[in-house]
Write a protein that holds these residues in place. Structure first.
Motif, mmCIF file in Angstrom:
data_model
loop_
_atom_site.group_PDB
_atom_site.id
_atom_site.type_symbol
_atom_site.label_atom_id
_atom_site.label_comp_id
_atom_site.label_asym_id
_atom_site.label_seq_id
_atom_site.Cartn_x
_atom_site.Cartn_y
_atom_site.Cartn_z
ATOM 1 N N THR A 1 0.551 -1.161 0.728
ATOM 2 C CA THR A 1 0.037 0.303 0.090
ATOM 3 C C THR A 1 0.979 1.091 0.213
ATOM 4 O O THR A 1 0.280 2.653 -0.206
ATOM 5 N N ALA A 2 2.329 1.037 -0.431
ATOM 6 C CA ALA A 2 3.041 2.933 0.155
ATOM 7 C C ALA A 2 2.752 2.788 -1.230
ATOM 8 O O ALA A 2 2.915 2.049 -2.825
ATOM 9 N N TYR A 3 2.074 4.293 -1.786
ATOM 10 C CA TYR A 3 1.329 5.052 -2.962
ATOM 11 C C TYR A 3 3.328 5.061 -3.379
ATOM 12 O O TYR A 3 4.263 6.186 -3.269
ATOM 13 N N CYS A 4 3.097 4.529 -4.937
ATOM 14 C CA CYS A 4 4.009 4.800 -5.405
ATOM 15 C C CYS A 4 3.794 5.002 -7.021
ATOM 16 O O CYS A 4 3.193 5.348 -7.300
ATOM 17 N N TYR A 5 5.071 5.146 -7.830
ATOM 18 C CA TYR A 5 5.238 5.675 -9.247
ATOM 19 C C TYR A 5 4.062 4.174 -10.035
ATOM 20 O O TYR A 5 3.932 4.865 -11.598
ATOM 21 N N ASP A 6 4.697 3.638 -9.787
ATOM 22 C CA ASP A 6 5.012 1.982 -10.653
ATOM 23 C C ASP A 6 4.140 1.064 -9.840
ATOM 24 O O ASP A 6 4.273 1.210 -8.912
ATOM 25 N N VAL B 1 11.718 -8.412 0.296
ATOM 26 C CA VAL B 1 10.827 -8.542 -0.149
ATOM 27 C C VAL B 1 10.580 -7.216 -0.912
ATOM 28 O O VAL B 1 10.659 -6.689 -1.949
ATOM 29 N N ALA B 2 11.362 -5.982 -0.671
ATOM 30 C CA ALA B 2 12.154 -5.052 -1.937
ATOM 31 C C ALA B 2 12.396 -5.382 -3.454
ATOM 32 O O ALA B 2 11.559 -4.947 -4.292
ATOM 33 N N ASP B 3 13.120 -6.539 -3.277
ATOM 34 C CA ASP B 3 13.769 -6.792 -4.476
ATOM 35 C C ASP B 3 12.918 -7.417 -5.342
ATOM 36 O O ASP B 3 12.682 -6.950 -6.412
ATOM 37 N N ARG B 4 11.616 -7.636 -4.922
ATOM 38 C CA ARG B 4 10.311 -8.620 -5.443
ATOM 39 C C ARG B 4 9.561 -6.961 -6.035
ATOM 40 O O ARG B 4 9.199 -7.286 -6.603
ATOM 41 N N LEU B 5 9.099 -7.049 -4.652
ATOM 42 C CA LEU B 5 7.771 -5.937 -4.537
ATOM 43 C C LEU B 5 8.719 -4.161 -5.844
ATOM 44 O O LEU B 5 7.666 -3.742 -6.292
ATOM 45 N N TRP B 6 9.553 -4.261 -5.150
ATOM 46 C CA TRP B 6 10.332 -3.118 -6.271
ATOM 47 C C TRP B 6 11.356 -3.319 -6.449
ATOM 48 O O TRP B 6 12.367 -2.602 -6.929
#
Length: 514
Positions: A286-291, A389-394
């Motif tokens: 739910t962190a609001y991202c551009y992508d 998690v960041a490596d997967r979701l970002w």
């Protein structure tokens, strides 16, 4: 010089001085009147040199390091105090494993009739199976079960808990963001004396780790509770108490402005910033991202880029209200798009303050922190907890995630914290993660974003009225004695730093072996 009643002479310590990046030669340090009264060569801090009349406590420190006391700049103290007593779910690697932990607790230590079984710390982003209320319903019967995620932004409830907390018939039992925050507040509805006892225990544990102060972001306004606790004897920490929008008018009515000391608290309690959560979290997607976040093929997602919880048209009036009342603001922003909007809001309103988390930033936004005079309030342990998690979701963006090195290079002021209970309330864990981005034997994760120890130590001290960054005469005597040298020890020792003593205003709040 008169030491006065309650003075302390710390003999043979090594201190961090403003002109150095490491510890200096051994000295003797006299504390008097709540401040550092004198720093003299080792062995010369005798009663004759200090003018002592016999009231000074002399402590042989045997060359230990003496530093300004540590602050945790982001804590949810009531939730941390409660989480320390809740079922620990942090080790679960699947929904099934998490449910098994719940089943075991129900079998071995069920809650009393009418009480809720609460677990804390699950992180489901990498689980191979789905967390669903049916898994909990199959093992819990009529016992309400609420499982709180490790990031505090979602809960996993069984049917009984859904009914109890206003979500009867919820299809999945997964409650997120603002709706779950209401459940979190309801779970804190315990007698004041019970919660205050839990908080006192947590405060003592923090003192044992060298903590002298915290910024408390407990919702909706923790200042009245802290006034009560301090009056009752919980005096081991300085506390800067934030306020959330729903209680902003109550704080404004007191006439307190940013940094004002609350009368009757011995200087321990000050008015903190307005806290606004503008977006969600990484683990909850739910962190609001551009992508957009990666999604299963064919999935239809209402909010593919995360959630903007408080949009600019609501943020700007809140910031203007805080500014006009003489307050600062602390805006939660995790996704890169949320951070852009928050930086825009600070620029438009001119309010002073800080951005909490700042986990993903665009390159253009990094220098804006320094340009706007904003503090980047960051929690380095999250970079280690969330690296997979960041490596997967970002994916493809992690070079600008948890970008402490880039922020520092651009001139931003950093403040380190834990976000307890999301990470433990332990400043050495945060500090070690900031300077060495690995804790599990793997290669360091984006080591280009590490900061050096001098910067990390400076970001761990309290940025409060009357404080001095490096230990010097006249500094407030909020201090920590450590058995190892934090400027040179290996990362593992830094992370588990042995603390020999902690003082707040020259008063011992923790002693071990001295």
């Amino acid at each position: 010089m008169s030491a006065g009643i309650g003075s302390v002479l710390l003999r043979t310590v090594r201190v961090l001085r403003p002109e150095r990046t490491g510890l200096g030669e051994p000295v003797d340090v006299l504390l008097s009147g709540h401040r550092v009264a004198a720093i003299v060569p080792a062995g010369t801090g005798s009663s004759e040199s200090t003018g002592d009349t016999g009231s000074t406590e002399v402590v042989e420190c045997d060359g230990r390091a003496l530093l300004p006391g540590m602050w945790d700049h982001h804590v949810h103290m009531a939730q941390w105090a409660l989480a320390r007593r809740r079922l620990d779910l942090s080790g679960a690697r699947s929904a099934a494993a998490c449910a098994a932990l719940v089943a075991d607790r129900l079998a071995t230590a069920p809650p009393a009739a009418g009480e809720v079984l609460v677990g804390f710390g699950f992180r489901d982003s990498l689980w191979p199976d789905e967390a669903h209320r049916s898994l909990l319903d199959a093992i819990s019967g009529d016992v309400p079960v609420v499982l709180v995620s490790g990031d505090l932004h979602q809960g996993w409830l069984n049917g009984a808990a859904c009914a109890r907390f206003g979500h009867r018939g919820h299809p999945t039992g997964r409650i997120r963001e603002s709706e779950f925050f209401a459940v979190t507040v309801a779970l804190q509805d315990v007698p004041d004396e019970t919660l205050d006892g839990f908080v006192a225990d947590a405060a003592a544990a923090a003192s044992a780790r060298g903590v002298v102060g915290i910024v408390d972001f407990e919702a909706p306004w923790s200042l009245p509770a802290w006034r009560r606790r301090i009056e009752a004897g919980t005096t081991g920490l300085r506390v800067e108490a934030s306020v959330w929008p729903e209680r902003l008018d109550d704080l404004v009515a007191t006439g307190l402005r940013a940094g004002d000391v609350v009368p009757g608290t011995g200087g321990l309690l000050t008015a903190g910033p307005l806290k606004v959560i503008t977006d969600g979290s990484l683990n909850t997607r739910t962190a609001y991202c551009y992508d957009p976040y990666p999604q299963p093929p064919g999935a239809v997602i209402d909010h593919p880029c995360g959630l903007l919880l408080v949009p600019p048209e609501q943020v700007h009036p809140l910031l203007a209200r805080a500014r006009d009342a003489g307050l600062e603001a602390a805006l939660h922003a995790i996704g890169d798009h949320a951070n852009t909007l928050v930086l825009d809001a600070f620029a438009a309103t001119g309010v002073r303050g800080r951005i909490e988390h700042a986990q993903l930033l665009t390159g253009d936004d990094v220098p804006r922190f320094a340009e706007l005079g904003l503090v980047a309030s960051v929690q380095p342990e999250h970079a280690l907890d969330d690296r997979d998690v960041a490596d997967r979701l970002w994916a493809g963006r992690t070079r600008r995630a948890f970008a402490y090195g880039s922020l520092h290079a651009a001139g931003a002021r950093l403040a380190l914290g834990s976000d307890a209970p999301v990470a433990p309330l332990d400043p050495w864990i945060a500090l070690a993660a900031a300077v060495h981005r690995s804790s599990d034997g793997r290669d360091r994760w984006h080591p280009e974003q590490e900061i050096d120890r001098a910067v990390a130590l400076g970001a761990s001290y309290g940025v409060t009225p009357g404080s001095v960054a490096a230990l010097a005469e006249g500094a407030r005597a909020d201090l920590v004695l450590t058995d190892a040298d934090p400027t040179t020890c290996d990362p593992a020792t830094l992370r588990a730093m042995p603390v020999a003593g902690t003082l707040v205003g020259g008063r011992w709040t923790h002693r071990a072996g001295i």
